[in-house]
Design an enzyme around this catalytic site. Structure first.
Site, PDB file in Angstrom:
ATOM      1  NE  ARG A  93      -3.288   2.526   2.617  1.00 18.61           N
ATOM      2  CZ  ARG A  93      -3.505   3.286   3.688  1.00 18.61           C
ATOM      3  NH1 ARG A  93      -2.964   2.971   4.834  1.00 18.61           N
ATOM      4  NH2 ARG A  93      -4.268   4.337   3.594  1.00 18.61           N
ATOM      5  CG  HIS A 182      -9.914   6.493   2.713  1.00 15.68           C
ATOM      6  ND1 HIS A 182     -10.681   7.456   3.317  1.00 15.68           N
ATOM      7  CD2 HIS A 182      -9.079   6.026   3.665  1.00 15.68           C
ATOM      8  CE1 HIS A 182     -10.308   7.597   4.573  1.00 15.68           C
ATOM      9  NE2 HIS A 182      -9.323   6.737   4.810  1.00 15.68           N
ATOM     10  NE  ARG A 243      -6.120  12.835   8.945  1.00 13.88           N
ATOM     11  CZ  ARG A 243      -6.314  11.631   8.403  1.00 13.88           C
ATOM     12  NH1 ARG A 243      -7.423  11.358   7.735  1.00 13.88           N
ATOM     13  NH2 ARG A 243      -5.382  10.711   8.512  1.00 13.88           N
ATOM     14  CD  GLU A 386      -8.604   0.572   2.962  1.00 14.35           C
ATOM     15  OE1 GLU A 386      -8.931   0.395   4.143  1.00 14.35           O
ATOM     16  OE2 GLU A 386      -8.040   1.595   2.561  1.00 14.35           O
TER      17      GLU A 386
END
Ligand code: AMP
Length: 402
Positions: A93, A182, A243, A386
């Site tokens: 990744r 993402h 965030r 993922e």
């Protein structure tokens, strides 16, 4: 027979997550996590998928090289070490691929250089990803290693969605634009949503809401991303665990000029001490729901702000797409928090959106519809994966030919 195993590595600054998959049936063989690399209290936790047995080792792991060696030893215990003839490739990744990488890419020196050049726009993530890649390449220089980029799925965004309205020359000089993140999750979930509807991805328009500790929305038209909520960095967009998401950029000038904060302090404030955490002191949606149930007004307000932003993005992406076939909720909050899903679409009946209370309350592992029968727009819960997506893309690139 050709090798069919793919090792997926997700290297963070102080952690390495890994999964070994057999691509004949996309099954997991092993999963694990090395945490607190570089500290005295490092830990590796390894799970053998077939039995669910776990092994845990505690003790200092100095660096990523030591971490990957520990991973290799754990896998070797089960006869699946890095020297296994079954291993077809390692899929990495990589968070930031800039505009350059729109596809998974076999890593060579030129690819490493380009990932390195992107460090200024991904100062936290890309160096850690690079360390993981270099270490794995040193351990198995002969094996194909593939970079799968979090940004790749979003490279199809049209310029009007990808550009900020600032001086074009300055933006280009500093490579400032909206990249989105993402991406492997948005790609996987939008495709799985089409499958759930029994339709081809090319025929379906989907709004994907990836709501985890980090959170992002995307508008996907016929399998291609046309807008997404994260930007130059993962700070833009939805309210997240820690965030802030969207805010007037002048807040930053104000904090510096009037609040006397340094740029580093503001960076930390907006990335690590804002969002749900900044609003109510908790970033875990379970804890926030528990506090709301007890009548906590601060937790309630944090939830309401979170939902308000989410609704605005649903509305915006509805307008961007023009026609929406499905909305898909995914990641930790999206897959598990029924009250978030219910509140996010409440009042949007005019857009053809609704959830069925009973279906929404059902817990389950697989993709499922939660909208009432016959609804104009399908609302779905689609668990993301993922690692599987990274393994699938890696294997598609190298596996079948090797
Ligand atoms: P992720 O980043 O996708 O791993 O998501 C992590 C977040 O999911 C946590 O911080 C929680 O806020 C949320 N989460 C996980 N499980 C639940 C649950 N059962 N109910 C509500 N939120 C959850």
């Amino acid at each position: 027979m050709s090798p069919t195993h793919v090792l997926v590595l997700n290297s963070g600054s102080s952690s390495v997550k890994y999964q070994l998959l057999d691509m004949r049936d996309s099954s997991r063989l092993a999963t694990g996590l090395v945490e607190r690399i570089g500290e005295q209290t490092s830990r590796i936790k390894h799970t053998v998928a077939a039995t669910g047995d776990t092994r845990e080792q505690n003790g200092p792991i100095a660096d990523h090289q030591a971490a990957l060696k520990a991973v290799a030893e754990e896998l070797a215990w089960d006869g699946l070490g890095l020297d296994s003839p079954e291993l077809a490739a390692i899929g990495h990744r990589v968070v930031h691929g800039g505009m350059f990488f729109s596809e998974p890419t076999v890593i060579d020196d030129a690819v490493l250089t380009e990932i390195e050049r992107l460090i200024p726009v991904a100062p936290l993530h890309n160096p850690a990803n690079l360390t993981g890649i270099r270490t794995a390449m040193a351990l198995r220089p002969d094996l194909p290693q593939v970079a799968v980029f979090d940004t790749a799925f979003h490279t199809t965004m049209p310029e009007q969605a990808a550009r900020y309205a600032i001086d074009t020359k300055i933006a280009d000089r500093h490579r400032i634009r909206r990249y989105g993140f993402h991406g492997t999750s948005h790609a996987y979930v939008s495709r799985e949503t089409a499958r759930l509807l029994g339709r081809a991805p090319e025929d379906v328009n989907v709004i994907v809401l990836h709501l985890g500790n980090g959170a992002s929305a995307s508008a996907v038209r016929g399998g291609r991303c046309v807008d997404t909520s994260m930007g130059l960095t993962p700070l833009e967009g939805l309210v997240m665990g820690t965030r802030s998401g969207d805010l007037d950029p002048a807040v930053i000038f104000h904090l510096e000029r009037v609040g006397g904060m340094s740029m580093d302090e503001i960076d930390t404030l907006l990335n690590k001490r804002s969002g749900l955490f900044g609003l109510c002191g908790d970033n875990d949606m379970r804890e926030i729901q528990r506090r709301i149930d007890e009548g906590d007004a601060q937790a309630r307000l944090a939830f309401d702000i979170y939902i308000h932003r989410l609704k605005k993005y649903i509305g915006a992406y509805y307008a961007v797409l023009g026609r929406v076939d499905a909305i898909a909720f995914t990641a930790g909050v999206g897959e598990n928090a029924a009250p978030v899903r219910e509140a996010a679409v409440a009042g949007l009946e005019g857009l053809g959106l609704a959830v069925d209370g009973d279906l929404n309350a059902v817990r389950g592992d697989g993709p499922r519809l939660i909208s009432p029968a016959g609804a104009r727009v399908a609302v779905a819960v689609v668990p993301t994966d993922e690692e599987l997506e990274i393994a699938t893309q890696t294997y598609a690139l190298v596996g079948k030919g090797s």
